[in-house]
Scaffold this motif. Sequence first.
Motif, mmCIF file in Angstrom:
data_model
loop_
_atom_site.group_PDB
_atom_site.id
_atom_site.type_symbol
_atom_site.label_atom_id
_atom_site.label_comp_id
_atom_site.label_asym_id
_atom_site.label_seq_id
_atom_site.Cartn_x
_atom_site.Cartn_y
_atom_site.Cartn_z
ATOM 1 N N ASP A 54 -12.717 -5.125 1.913
ATOM 2 C CA ASP A 54 -13.362 -4.545 0.736
ATOM 3 C C ASP A 54 -13.356 -5.537 -0.406
ATOM 4 O O ASP A 54 -14.357 -5.751 -1.073
ATOM 5 C CB ASP A 54 -12.611 -3.275 0.290
ATOM 6 N N GLN A 64 -5.138 7.369 4.259
ATOM 7 C CA GLN A 64 -6.573 7.493 4.002
ATOM 8 C C GLN A 64 -7.369 6.408 4.728
ATOM 9 O O GLN A 64 -8.450 6.666 5.237
ATOM 10 C CB GLN A 64 -6.846 7.452 2.499
ATOM 11 N N THR A 65 -6.821 5.193 4.770
ATOM 12 C CA THR A 65 -7.535 4.101 5.434
ATOM 13 C C THR A 65 -7.639 4.359 6.931
ATOM 14 O O THR A 65 -8.679 4.135 7.536
ATOM 15 C CB THR A 65 -6.783 2.768 5.234
ATOM 16 N N GLY A 94 -8.466 8.658 7.250
ATOM 17 C CA GLY A 94 -9.503 9.154 6.344
ATOM 18 C C GLY A 94 -9.067 10.407 5.619
ATOM 19 O O GLY A 94 -9.884 11.190 5.143
ATOM 20 N N TYR A 147 0.833 -1.198 0.000
ATOM 21 C CA TYR A 147 0.000 0.000 0.000
ATOM 22 C C TYR A 147 0.869 1.250 0.000
ATOM 23 O O TYR A 147 1.885 1.301 0.679
ATOM 24 C CB TYR A 147 -0.926 -0.012 1.223
ATOM 25 N N GLN A 203 -2.543 5.560 0.643
ATOM 26 C CA GLN A 203 -3.586 4.574 0.951
ATOM 27 C C GLN A 203 -3.640 4.294 2.452
ATOM 28 O O GLN A 203 -4.716 4.188 3.033
ATOM 29 C CB GLN A 203 -3.330 3.265 0.196
ATOM 30 N N CYS A 219 -4.365 -1.304 7.375
ATOM 31 C CA CYS A 219 -4.686 -0.942 5.988
ATOM 32 C C CYS A 219 -4.971 -2.204 5.179
ATOM 33 O O CYS A 219 -5.954 -2.285 4.444
ATOM 34 C CB CYS A 219 -3.536 -0.138 5.382
ATOM 35 N N ASN A 275 -8.395 -3.687 5.956
ATOM 36 C CA ASN A 275 -9.525 -2.985 5.335
ATOM 37 C C ASN A 275 -9.633 -3.258 3.840
ATOM 38 O O ASN A 275 -10.713 -3.529 3.337
ATOM 39 C CB ASN A 275 -9.405 -1.473 5.566
ATOM 40 N N PHE A 276 -8.504 -3.202 3.131
ATOM 41 C CA PHE A 276 -8.528 -3.476 1.690
ATOM 42 C C PHE A 276 -8.982 -4.909 1.443
ATOM 43 O O PHE A 276 -9.716 -5.196 0.512
ATOM 44 C CB PHE A 276 -7.152 -3.233 1.077
#
Lengths: 173, 173
Positions: free
Chosen positions: B161, B113-114, B117, B106, B110, B154, B157-158
């Motif tokens: 998703d 942001q993860t 935010g 990442y 990224q 991170c 979360n990815f």
Amino acid sequence: MSQPTFILGIDPGLANTGWGIIEVAGSKKSCLAYGCISTAAGDPIDLRLKQIYDGISAVIERYHPTELGIESIFFSANAKSAIATGQARGAALVAVAGAGLEVGEYTPLQIKQTIVGNGVATKEQIQYMVRAILKLDHVPKPDHAADALGAAICHANFRNDALRRSLKKEAAR
Amino acid sequence: MSQPTFILGIDPGLANTGWGIIEVAGSKKSCLAYGCISTAAGDPIDLRLKQIYDGISAVIERYHPTELGIESIFFSANAKSAIATGQARGAALVAVAGAGLEVGEYTPLQIKQTIVGNGVATKEQIQYMVRAILKLDHVPKPDHAADALGAAICHANFRNDALRRSLKKEAAR
């Protein structure tokens, strides 16, 4: 007559890691083997690094070198290539450390001066001299393999110098 | 209830390689362990890289993570630090590849942001959120360990998703 020493040379790169094995007995140097570990740009980075690690481990297992000559890197055209080369170097050196080889690092200047006798030597001059010193029929290819053999030759010379200095010191006692 | 997944995060550096292990079950994340592998500047480079490799191998052997989150590096203040970080990253990734972990890379953007935010988050904001997300009593120290946990979060979360997208796709069939 001293026992021969087997020296590994490595020219690390993420796409191509050159390697070479030389045998050194006194001032006589000969080439035992050389090659290149190539990895595919599309493959995941961890697998590419593992291929380099496995490749160097296999070379060490096969030829049992006890010492390593490798170019030190401090400069690079850009950060991206520096990181790529650094990662390949890290993977190769972990294999070397795992096998307990003694490591000699040499600047590009030291390698050029040792092999050609001149710090501004071209790539072609180095390859010509690597071929001549090791009495090979032709210039080792790819370039990475020739550079790896160059690093091994450089280590052989610095090593002999260090040996001579320590013998002189002993004799003077 | 899905089986928990154990995710390793690594923040590679030649002097300090941070690591962290998080447990993920659904959207719940908790911290299992974190730490830092430090190597001495005066030691030979191959031994320092071997320490990083051995350290990461020991963490994997102890906690059995099946996935890795790691920051991708393409930029650096200078080539010298890029090579040092690259070498550490290479040593760590060889350990990861040897154990067969799935690797997620990442960008710093990224990760910011993860976790926060917001792509321009400060180091302190990231550490504050890493602590909050993992419900830790205090900010993990050293910074390298906090950054490693950030990379693991991170990846979690990815990964979720990607899982949701693939489940939706299956449901739509």
